[in-house]
Design an enzyme around this catalytic site. Structure first.
Site, short mmCIF file in Angstrom:
data_model
loop_
_atom_site.label_atom_id
_atom_site.label_comp_id
_atom_site.label_asym_id
_atom_site.label_seq_id
_atom_site.Cartn_x
_atom_site.Cartn_y
_atom_site.Cartn_z
N ASP A 36 0.84 -1.19 0.00
CA ASP A 36 0.00 0.00 0.00
C ASP A 36 0.87 1.24 0.00
O ASP A 36 2.08 1.16 0.15
CB ASP A 36 -0.89 0.01 1.25
CG ASP A 36 -2.00 -1.01 1.14
OD1 ASP A 36 -2.29 -1.44 0.00
OD2 ASP A 36 -2.58 -1.37 2.17
N LYS A 58 -3.14 3.96 -5.55
CA LYS A 58 -3.24 4.89 -6.67
C LYS A 58 -1.86 5.46 -6.95
O LYS A 58 -1.07 5.68 -6.06
CB LYS A 58 -4.15 6.05 -6.27
CG LYS A 58 -5.49 6.04 -6.97
CD LYS A 58 -6.14 7.41 -7.06
CE LYS A 58 -6.27 8.16 -5.78
NZ LYS A 58 -7.57 8.17 -5.16
N MET A 173 -9.14 8.10 10.08
CA MET A 173 -9.90 8.48 8.89
C MET A 173 -11.01 9.47 9.21
O MET A 173 -12.08 9.43 8.60
CB MET A 173 -10.51 7.22 8.23
CG MET A 173 -9.46 6.24 7.74
SD MET A 173 -10.18 4.75 7.03
CE MET A 173 -10.55 3.81 8.51
#
Ligand code: SAH
Length: 493
Positions: A36, A58, A173
């Site tokens: 990751d 990404k 988060m």
């Protein structure tokens, strides 16, 4: 066919030193690593050269892999007989979807191992000097995701209940919904003036934090411009003494420093800079290469016992000499018992000690001129002196010794070669805060590697040099020297 397997490895919160020993072993032996984002570039260097490294995150011009694609890739790797490591930020089972991966793998009958990691939920507060529990202050901590919208009726998170639990609340988060979460907690009964903190990119060089009351925290976060990845910690522990924020007191935190030394030699400087809190950019401008043995080297190895003085000017010269000796079947016993051994500086002396040789003389100034000064009382007339050195080394030392009547033999054992620097590293290097140089040859190689972008280095990062010779080389290359180390060694730098 060999049987494949998968290890889920927690990479820790960002500081590469927080990887576990078992995690390191797994990375070192993996055939395939699926990783990751979350600042793991450093850890990937532990992998074998022939390991396949695949990013699940990404990247420019590429979308992130879906969880299903990740699961499929893990299964495919293991079923092809490979040892697969799935490297995940923090702990694999703390909001890491590690459970889903294990479920898939176990369902396919694939052997699984889980190596826990240090979660950001405790590591980021620890680096900000906030203990998640503290005697007399907090007897529990709850880790919760802020991903769910607290204004929606159908959430899995009971904000009212969390407001009533008296202990520490750690929110992951939660940056996108921090105001709604604050409102829900205050509505549920948390005191608006309860201490709180937000820690961005905890444990990394980008670590920053703010402390405020629960009421004011969202505004303070916005004022400071903190953004994800970040955690929010709510509870009286966030109001303990701010002086406990040991990591934030490191002098170079938030500063970036370029290390231009050869990669094989950069580790001590890099480690020391990191310990001071710096973000280190390794942009090696040179590489050290052993030179093929010459007849002079062979003769010197055979006649080593005839030299009365041996002057080592660098750790590379020490290694080169002992490599040459070893290839002639010799070792430290080949030196004359009465020979005087000189090391130009403490690092050279330490390298000699590793080979079982103690330096008799280490000058106070770690440059060739310093060696000459240290030898003023030494009778040199007619004495045989050996200097194992780099090709194209400055002649100052040999000439100075010859001028005093010594019979000097220099041995070119290694050479420094210019190493190309990747464009991305050039960009990072030119926007860094400091640029360090440990030798004149490195300055010249670095500037030549910059090519037509060399002008950008002139009023770019501040140049810090290890000593006068290196400073002079930097000035010759058009750079402005901001600081010079004293003493002229790595600790001095
Ligand atoms: N498994 C991870 C968490 C994954 S969820 C762990 O155990 O740490 C991702 C969230 O973790 C981010 O949105 C942020 O809230 C938090 N996070 C991860 N790394 C962080 C860091 N270095 N500093 C602060 N928060 C971090």
């Amino acid at each position: 066919m060999s049987v494949g397997r998968v290890t889920l490895v927690g990479a820790g919160p960002g500081d590469p030193g927080l990887l576990t020993v078992r995690g390191r072993e797994a990375l070192e032996s993996a055939d395939l690593v699926l990783y990751d984002r979350l600042g793991t570039a450093e850890l990937l260097r532990l992998c074998r050269d022939d390991a396949e490294l695949v990013s699940a995150a990404k990247a420019p011009g590429r979308v992130a892999m879906t969880q299903e694609q990740i699961n499929d890739a893990l299964v495919a790797g293991a079923e092809a007989g490979r040892y697969v490591v799935r490297l995940k930020g923090g702990d694999p089972f703390v909001f890491g979807r590690g459970g889903e991966e294990v479920e898939t793998l176990v369902g396919r009958g694939i052997a699984v191992e889980v190596v826990p990691g240090i979660t950001s939920a405790i590591a980021a507060p620890a680096y900000a000097g906030i203990p998640v529990t503290h005697r007399g202050v907090s007897t529990s901590f709850t880790v919760v995701t802020g991903h769910e919208d607290p204004t929606k009726a159908a959430t899995q998170t009971d904000w009212d209940a969390l407001a009533r639990v008296p202990g520490t609340l750690v929110l992951l988060m939660g940056m996108g919904r921090i105001e709604a979460i604050r409102d829900a907690l205050i509505a549920g009964g948390r005191p608006p003036d309860q201490p709180a903190a937000c820690i961005q990119r905890g444990t990394t060089p980008g670590h920053r934090s703010v402390r405020a009351s629960l009421r004011d925290l969202p505004d303070r976060i916005a004022d400071a411009g903190l953004g994800p990845p970040a955690i929010v910690i709510i509870g009286d522990v966030a109001g303990l003494d701010p002086d406990w924020a040991w990591f934030e007191q490191r002098p170079l935190l938030g500063r970036s420093v370029v290390v231009t030394r050869a990669r094989a030699q950069a580790s001590e400087l890099t480690a020391r800079l990191r310990a001071l809190g710096a973000e280190v950019i390794e942009a090696p401008a040179i590489r050290v290469e052993a030179l093929p043995p010459t007849p002079e080297v062979a003769r010197a190895c055979e006649e080593l016992h005839e030299y009365e003085l041996v002057v080592f000017t660098s750790a590379n010269g020490v290694d080169g000499m002992f490599d040459a000796l070893a290839s002639h079947g010799g070792d430290a016993r080949a030196f004359d018992r009465g020979a005087t051994v000189v090391a130009a500086g403490p690092a050279t002396a330490a390298r000699l000690a590793r080979h079982g040789l103690r330096a008799d003389i280490v000058p106070e100034r770690f440059v060739a001129e310093g060696v000459l000064e240290a030898l003023v009382d030494e009778p040199l007339e007619g004495r045989r002196v050996l200097i194992p050195q780099a090709a194209a080394a400055r002649p100052v030392l040999a000439e100075g010794l010859r001028a005093r009547g010594a019979e000097v033999q220099t041995l070119d054992l290694y050479a420094t070669r210019t190493e190309p620097i990747e464009v991305a590293d050039i960009d990072r290097a030119l926007t860094a805060d400091y640029l360090t140089f440990t030798a004149g040859s490195t300055v010249r190689s670095f500037v030549s590697a910059l090519g037509d972008r060399a002008a950008e280095a002139v009023d770019g990062p501040r140049v810090v040099s290890i000593g006068p010779i290196t400073s002079a080389a930097a000035r010759d290359a058009g750079l402005v020297v901001h600081a010079e180390a004293d003493p002229h060694d790595i600790p001095g730098l």
